[in-house]
Design a protein around this motif. Structure first.
Motif, PDB file in Angstrom:
ATOM      1  N   PRO A 129       0.627  -1.443  -0.368  1.00 53.01           N
ATOM      2  CA  PRO A 129       0.147   0.259   0.116  1.00 53.01           C
ATOM      3  C   PRO A 129       0.616   1.428   0.078  1.00 53.01           C
ATOM      4  CG  PRO A 129      -1.204  -1.632   1.529  1.00 53.01           C
ATOM      5  CD  PRO A 129       0.077  -1.818   1.136  1.00 53.01           C
ATOM      6  N   SER A 130       1.976   1.566   0.728  1.00 52.36           N
ATOM      7  CA  SER A 130       2.819   3.030   1.175  1.00 52.36           C
ATOM      8  C   SER A 130       3.449   2.726  -0.584  1.00 52.36           C
ATOM      9  CB  SER A 130       4.378   2.419   2.415  1.00 52.36           C
ATOM     10  OG  SER A 130       4.734   1.497   1.528  1.00 52.36           O
ATOM     11  N   THR A 131       3.609   2.053  -1.446  1.00 49.00           N
ATOM     12  CA  THR A 131       4.068   2.666  -2.776  1.00 49.00           C
ATOM     13  C   THR A 131       2.941   2.067  -3.979  1.00 49.00           C
ATOM     14  OG1 THR A 131       5.339   0.218  -2.493  1.00 49.00           O
ATOM     15  CG2 THR A 131       6.289   1.939  -2.622  1.00 49.00           C
ATOM     16  N   ARG A 132       1.335   2.164  -3.348  1.00 45.89           N
ATOM     17  CA  ARG A 132       0.733   1.713  -3.695  1.00 45.89           C
ATOM     18  C   ARG A 132       0.670   0.752  -5.544  1.00 45.89           C
ATOM     19  NH1 ARG A 132       0.691   5.782  -0.822  1.00 45.89           N
ATOM     20  NH2 ARG A 132       0.363   7.799  -1.393  1.00 45.89           N
ATOM     21  N   GLY A 133       0.693  -0.144  -4.253  1.00 46.21           N
ATOM     22  CA  GLY A 133       2.067  -1.587  -5.408  1.00 46.21           C
ATOM     23  C   GLY A 133       3.202  -2.296  -4.923  1.00 46.21           C
ATOM     24  N   VAL A 134       3.421  -3.593  -5.466  1.00 44.65           N
ATOM     25  CA  VAL A 134       4.468  -4.303  -4.617  1.00 44.65           C
ATOM     26  C   VAL A 134       5.899  -3.719  -5.477  1.00 44.65           C
ATOM     27  CG1 VAL A 134       3.938  -6.161  -6.188  1.00 44.65           C
ATOM     28  CG2 VAL A 134       5.576  -6.207  -4.440  1.00 44.65           C
ATOM     29  N   LEU A 135       6.780  -3.404  -5.912  1.00 45.66           N
ATOM     30  CA  LEU A 135       7.910  -2.776  -6.092  1.00 45.66           C
ATOM     31  C   LEU A 135       8.067  -4.143  -7.301  1.00 45.66           C
ATOM     32  CD1 LEU A 135       9.755  -0.324  -3.420  1.00 45.66           C
ATOM     33  CD2 LEU A 135       8.074   0.415  -5.302  1.00 45.66           C
ATOM     34  N   LEU A 136       8.642  -3.562  -8.435  1.00 45.79           N
ATOM     35  CA  LEU A 136       8.867  -4.081  -9.156  1.00 45.79           C
ATOM     36  C   LEU A 136      10.477  -5.666  -9.103  1.00 45.79           C
ATOM     37  CD1 LEU A 136       8.623  -1.635 -12.140  1.00 45.79           C
ATOM     38  CD2 LEU A 136       6.703  -3.191 -12.032  1.00 45.79           C
ATOM     39  N   HIS A 137      10.780  -4.677  -8.461  1.00 43.92           N
ATOM     40  CA  HIS A 137      12.469  -5.151  -8.470  1.00 43.92           C
ATOM     41  C   HIS A 137      12.216  -6.827  -7.272  1.00 43.92           C
ATOM     42  CE1 HIS A 137      13.033  -2.274  -5.153  1.00 43.92           C
ATOM     43  NE2 HIS A 137      12.671  -3.857  -4.454  1.00 43.92           N
ATOM     44  N   THR A 138      10.794  -6.626  -6.471  1.00 46.43           N
ATOM     45  CA  THR A 138      10.758  -7.917  -6.000  1.00 46.43           C
ATOM     46  C   THR A 138       9.711  -9.312  -7.200  1.00 46.43           C
ATOM     47  OG1 THR A 138       8.007  -7.185  -5.411  1.00 46.43           O
ATOM     48  CG2 THR A 138      10.672  -7.031  -3.802  1.00 46.43           C
ATOM     49  N   ALA A 139       9.624  -9.179  -9.038  1.00 51.01           N
ATOM     50  CA  ALA A 139       9.314  -9.755  -9.012  1.00 51.01           C
ATOM     51  C   ALA A 139       9.731 -11.518  -8.738  1.00 51.01           C
ATOM     52  CB  ALA A 139       9.237  -9.523 -10.681  1.00 51.01           C
ATOM     53  N   PRO A 140      10.869 -11.674  -8.913  1.00 49.50           N
ATOM     54  CA  PRO A 140      11.068 -13.297  -8.753  1.00 49.50           C
ATOM     55  C   PRO A 140      10.563 -13.479  -7.054  1.00 49.50           C
ATOM     56  CG  PRO A 140      13.148 -12.092  -9.199  1.00 49.50           C
ATOM     57  CD  PRO A 140      11.453 -10.852  -8.945  1.00 49.50           C
TER      58      PRO A 140
END
Ligand code: ZN
Ligand code: ZN
Length: 419
Positions: free
Chosen positions: A34-45
């Motif tokens: 929620p704090s970045t309005r979505g999970v950050l892309l670099h955590t995709a793996p």
């Protein structure tokens, strides 16, 4: 060889799904930050491994909201100055819909703690306010303990560089992953068994405190002399609780705390933070708060005092407290000696308090009370809930009994009672 290995990510994902969320076959899962309005892309793996583990556990559907910090910053810097009330409701709708379909919620944090440093505090605050208002319905469901939810961390390049400023980028990220795997027990031979033991230990601490039903806690440390009243029926929680959907889950990984709510009108004295606090992309350092009858009457900080002032003035409840949490100074996170600049981890390094909203499940029989009824019983209501650390190896805490006698709860930061 790349780090983390596929194997560690899989172990982490299994632990998150099986132990943290305890996802039930047939549930949906929404992955978000929620704090970045979505999970950050670099955590995709990691996100992909968690989705796999969730489907293996019988999840009907896994959905992911993606976010990007560079986009958040671009908006603050470039968007029209009168545009910061704009918000698109689809995110809220997506989450609500997932929850209506027997959904669970997972937050993966990997935030840049300095994202909004140097940006206009007014604008950052306004964006934050609009977002909190929109998310109020969801926050309320969490406070009522309706569903199983979990907050975890994943390493990321910017965050790692903040925690390990002297290391090469790749080495810093590797060290941060290792730290996360260590404090979440992923690196142990049997992480599930390790968590069962840990949950049991924390539970016996909270049961002891529940039996005591102290009228107040008295904190003393350098820069701190604070009395915090506890309302009758306050309930000490620890790792793991049973949601209204019947699922036993662990809301934070790592977790080292036992916590309850304070009486919102019975907080008096002064308290100094023992660690910096990252809030809404700004780092507040060296701050102190003075309370009278439950409200902050003075707030000072060596760094980012303006952000602190905005925080305590966010709404009526933001100047009072909603959480009292005890963490021994010997906690593995404190002993690592690292500052993570993320409340999820740092709050488990030290005893802490939270400005703002109390969780209704920390007061017996209050889960389904209206805000008004909850306030009458001493519970604090606010849009915000922000933990700040006050514990150290120099802190003593006493429990004040209803007959006026005092008993030691912590001495020099460590538990003063056996269980
Ligand atoms: Zn806490
Ligand atoms: Zn908290």
């Amino acid at each position: 060889m790349s780090f983390p290995s596929q194997e560690s990510l899989q172990k982490y994902a299994e632990l998150v799904v099986r132990v943290g969320l305890n996802l039930r076959a047939g549930q949906r899962l929404v992955i978000n930050n929620p704090s970045t309005r979505g999970v950050l892309l670099h955590t995709a793996p990691l996100v992909r491994e968690i989705a796999r583990a969730a489907y293996r556990a019988g999840a009907r559907y896994v959905d992911v909201l993606w976010g990007d910090e560079a986009l958040l910053k671009a908006r603050v810097q470039e968007a029209p100055r009168d545009s910061f009330d704009e918000f698109s409701d689809w995110q809220i709708k997506a989450i609500s819909e997932m929850l209506e379909h027997d959904g669970a919620h997972l937050t993966i944090r990997s935030n840049n703690p300095d994202l909004m440093n140097g940006e206009d505090a007014e604008i950052v605050d306004q964006i934050q306010k609009v977002y909190l208002q929109k998310y109020a319905e969801f926050s309320q469901k969490i406070g009522q303990n309706l569903i199983n939810w979990l907050v975890i961390a994943a390493a990321g390049p910017v965050w790692a560089a903040r925690v390990f400023p002297d290391l090469e980028p790749a080495e810093a990220e590797k060290r941060l992953w290792e730290a996360i795997f260590s404090i979440t027990r992923v690196d142990q031979p049997d992480p599930v068994a390790a968590w069962e033991k840990h949950v049991k230990e924390l539970r016996s601490r909270s049961e002891y405190m529940n039996a005591k039903q102290y009228a107040a806690l008295h904190y003393t440390a350098p820069g701190t002399d604070l009395t915090v009243g506890l309302p009758p029926g306050h309930f000490w929680n620890s790792a793991g609780s049973t949601a209204q959907n019947g699922i036993f889950y662990i809301a934070n990984m790592p977790t080292e705390e036992i916590f309850t709510l304070p009486h919102k009108d019975q907080i008096n004295g002064y308290v100094s933070a023992s660690m910096p606090l990252s809030y809404s992309g700004s780092l507040m350092e060296g701050f102190s708060l003075t309370f009278e009858n439950g409200h902050v009457v003075k707030a000072t900080a060596e760094r980012n005092e303006a952000v602190l002032q905005k925080l305590v003035n966010a709404d009526e409840g933001a100047s009072s407290l909603g959480e009292v949490a005890l963490v021994p100074h010997g906690s593995p996170i404190a002993q690592s000696g690292l500052l993570y600049y993320d409340p999820l981890i740092d709050e488990n390094a030290a005893s802490h308090l939270a400005l703002g909203r109390a969780y209704k499940f920390t007061l017996k029989g209050a889960e389904n009370l209206s805000d008004e009824e909850f306030k009458q019983r001493g519970g604090n209501v606010s849009m915000v809930h922000v933990d700040f650390m006050i514990g150290s190896g120099e802190m003593d805490i006493d429990g004040l009994r209803t007959d006026g006698a005092t008993e030691p709860v912590m001495r020099q930061g460590e538990w003063a009672f056996d269980v």
